[in-house]
Design an enzyme around this catalytic site. Structure first.
Site: not given
Length: 419
Positions: A83, A85, A180
Site C-alpha cells: 500500500h 499510504d 490501507e
C-alpha cells in the site's frame, strides 16, 4: 554484508519515504487524500520504464501492472500487493529518511529531535542488526516503511524478474493500493481488477513472517445530542453531551478490554476519538476479535453501555452504529492452504524459519481474502511503525525480496488453477 538488492532497496525506500502520502479517515474522496496519487504516478512511471505490461490506475486508484509469464510456464496467476499510504496517527509531512550504515549496536539519535533515542535496550530486535544498514526518519515524522518498504521490495523483485527472463515464473499481477491504513483500499472490485488466483501482501515486520490469520474488525460510531443552554441559566436544564460521553468511556471495561490491557488472542474495544462540545459529541471506536462470536459480543456490549447511559438522562439522544470493516482471513484460507504452503516453502528456501503467528490487526489481504482472492501476508522488515521511532533494516528488506522471487519460482511449479 550488503546483498545484490541492497542499494536498489535503499534508494527506493528513501525516494518513496520522502513523498507525503498520508491517508485521512475523515475524507470521503477516493483516494482519501490526493497526495497519495503522487506515489501512484511515480510507480506508474517506474513500472513502465522497467518494462511491466498493462500498467494502469484503476477507478479505485489502485496501480495495477503485469509481469508476463516466462515462455512455457503455465501456472496460477499470483498477485503481489503493497500500500502507498502512510498512517494518519502521526506526522508524515516532510519525512527526511536517514541511513545509519553499518549500525554499531548503540542508541540511534535523531537530528531533528535531540532528546529522542532508538535504543536496543528498549527494542531488543535492533540489537540483532549490528553491521546492517538501518533507515529511520529524522525524529519529527514517521518513516513510512509501513508500507513503503513493501513497495520497494515488490518493485525491486519485479525489476529483477523483468531483467532476468531465465527465472521461470507464471503471470504476476502487481497492485499498489491506497488507503490501507484507514481500511478502504481494497474494494469489492479489486479481485476482478487484479485477476489473480491468489495473492500476497508484503506488509509485515520481522523476517520469516507469513500470516494467514488476522483480527475480525468492526467500527463503532456513537453520537450524543445533549441539551444546550447558556450556563448562567443552566440549572436543571443543561444536559452536557461531554459528560455523557465520559460516562460511556468509564462504563466500558477499560481495565480488561482495551488495546493497552490485552495481548495474544484477546480482543478489545478501542476508543479512537471523541470530538464535539457540550451540545453534541461524536465518538469513534474500533472493535477487534479473532472470532466472530467475540466480535459480535463486543458490539453488543457497546450498544448496551450506550443504552444504559441513555437511560440515566432521557432528555439526551444517544445512538450507536456498528459497521463492518474486515474479517479474519483464516476463515477462507484454512479451506485451501496452498498459498500458505507456497509461502512457507519460499521462506525456507531463503534460509528462514517461518513465523506464523496471528496478526493483532489487519491487512489489505484480510479484505481481499474476504472478497474472494486468498491473500496471506509476508514480512517486509518494518519495525515500530506509526511513530517517530519507526525503522527498517535494508538487509531485512533484501530477505523479503528474495522471498518474493522464491514465490515466483515456487508458483511456476504448480498446476494452473481453473478460473
Amino acid at each position: 554484508m550488503r546483498t545484490e538488492f541492497d542499494t536498489e532497496l535503499e534508494e527506493r525506500l528513501v525516494r518513496y519515504a520522502r513523498i507525503d502520502s498520508q491517508s485521512d479517515a475523515h475524507s470521503p474522496s477516493v483516494p482519501s487524500t490526493r497526495i497519495q496519487l503522487d506515489m501512484s504516478r511515480l510507480l506508474i512511471e517506474e513500472l513502465e520504464a522497467m518494462g511491466a505490461q498493462d500498467v494502469t490506475l484503476s477507478q479505485d486508484s489502485v496501480v495495477l501492472a503485469t509481469l508476463p509469464a516466462t515462455p512455457g510456464v503455465d501456472a496460477p496467476v499470483m498477485g503481489w500487493l503493497a500500500h502507498v499510504d502512510t498512517a494518519p496517527q502521526y506526522n508524515a509531512t516532510g519525512v527526511k529518511p536517514v541511513v545509519h550504515r553499518g549500525y554499531n549496536g548503540g542508541d540511534i539519535s535523531f537530528a531533528d529531535a535531540p532528546d529522542l533515542r532508538l535504543s536496543p535496550d528498549d527494542f531488543p530486535y535492533l540489537a540483532q542488526k549490528v553491521g546492517e544498514d538501518i533507515v529511520t526518519a529524522s525524529g519529527t515524522t514517521l518513516l513510512g516503511a509501513d508500507d513503503k518498504a513493501g513497495v520497494a521490495v515488490l518493485m525491486t523483485a519485479a525489476r529483477h524478474l523483468l531483467n532476468n527472463p531465465d527465472i521461470p515464473h507464471g503471470t504476476i499481477r502487481l497492485a499498489f493500493v491506497p488507503d490501507e491504513e484507514i481500511g478502504r483500499g481494497v474494494t469489492p472490485q479489486l479481485p476482478a481488477d487484479l485477476g489473480a488466483d491468489f495473492a500476497y501482501t508484503f506488509d509485515g515486520s520481522s523476517p520469516g513472517e507469513v500470516q494467514y490469520e488476522s483480527f475480525s474488525a468492526d467500527a463503532g460510531v456513537v453520537r450524543i445530542t445533549g441539551v444546550s443552554i447558556h450556563p448562567g441559566t443552566a440549572k436543571d436544564e443543561l444536559v452536557n453531551a461531554l459528560h455523557l460521553g465520559a460516562k460511556i468511556l468509564m462504563t466500558l471495561p477499560h481495565v480488561t478490554m482495551t488495546p493497552e490491557t490485552t495481548e495474544g488472542r484477546d480482543g478489545f474495544i478501542h476508543a479512537v476519538s471523541m470530538t464535539g462540545s457540550a451540545a453534541e459529541v461524536e465518538m469513534h471506536f474500533i472493535l477487534r476479535d479473532f472470532e466472530m462470536a467475540g466480535l459480535e459480543s463486543k458490539g453488543t456490549l457497546l450498544r448496551q453501555v450506550c443504552e444504559t447511559v441513555a437511560a440515566t438522562e432521557p432528555r439526551a439522544r444517544i445512538t450507536c452504529e456498528i459497521s463492518h470493516q474486515y474479517r479474519n482471513m483464516r476463515y477462507w484460507l484454512e479451506k485451501d492452504m496452498t498459498p500458505v504452503d507456497v509461502a512457507l516453502d519460499a521462506l525456507r528456501a531463503a534460509g528462514m524459519e517461518p513465523l506464523t503467528g496471528a496478526i493483532r490487526g489487519g491487512t489489505d489481504g484480510s479484505r481481499l481474502t474476504e472478497f474472494g482472492t486468498p491473500c496471506p501476508n509476508i514480512f517486509c522488515g518494518m519495525q515500530n511503525v506509526h511513530g517517530p521511532l519507526e525503522w527498517v533494516s535494508v538487509q531485512d528488506m533484501a530477505k523479503a525480496a528474495k522471498v518474493a522471487l522464491n514465490l515466483a519460482t515456487g508458483v511456476a511449479r504448480l498446476d494452473p488453477t481453473p478460473r
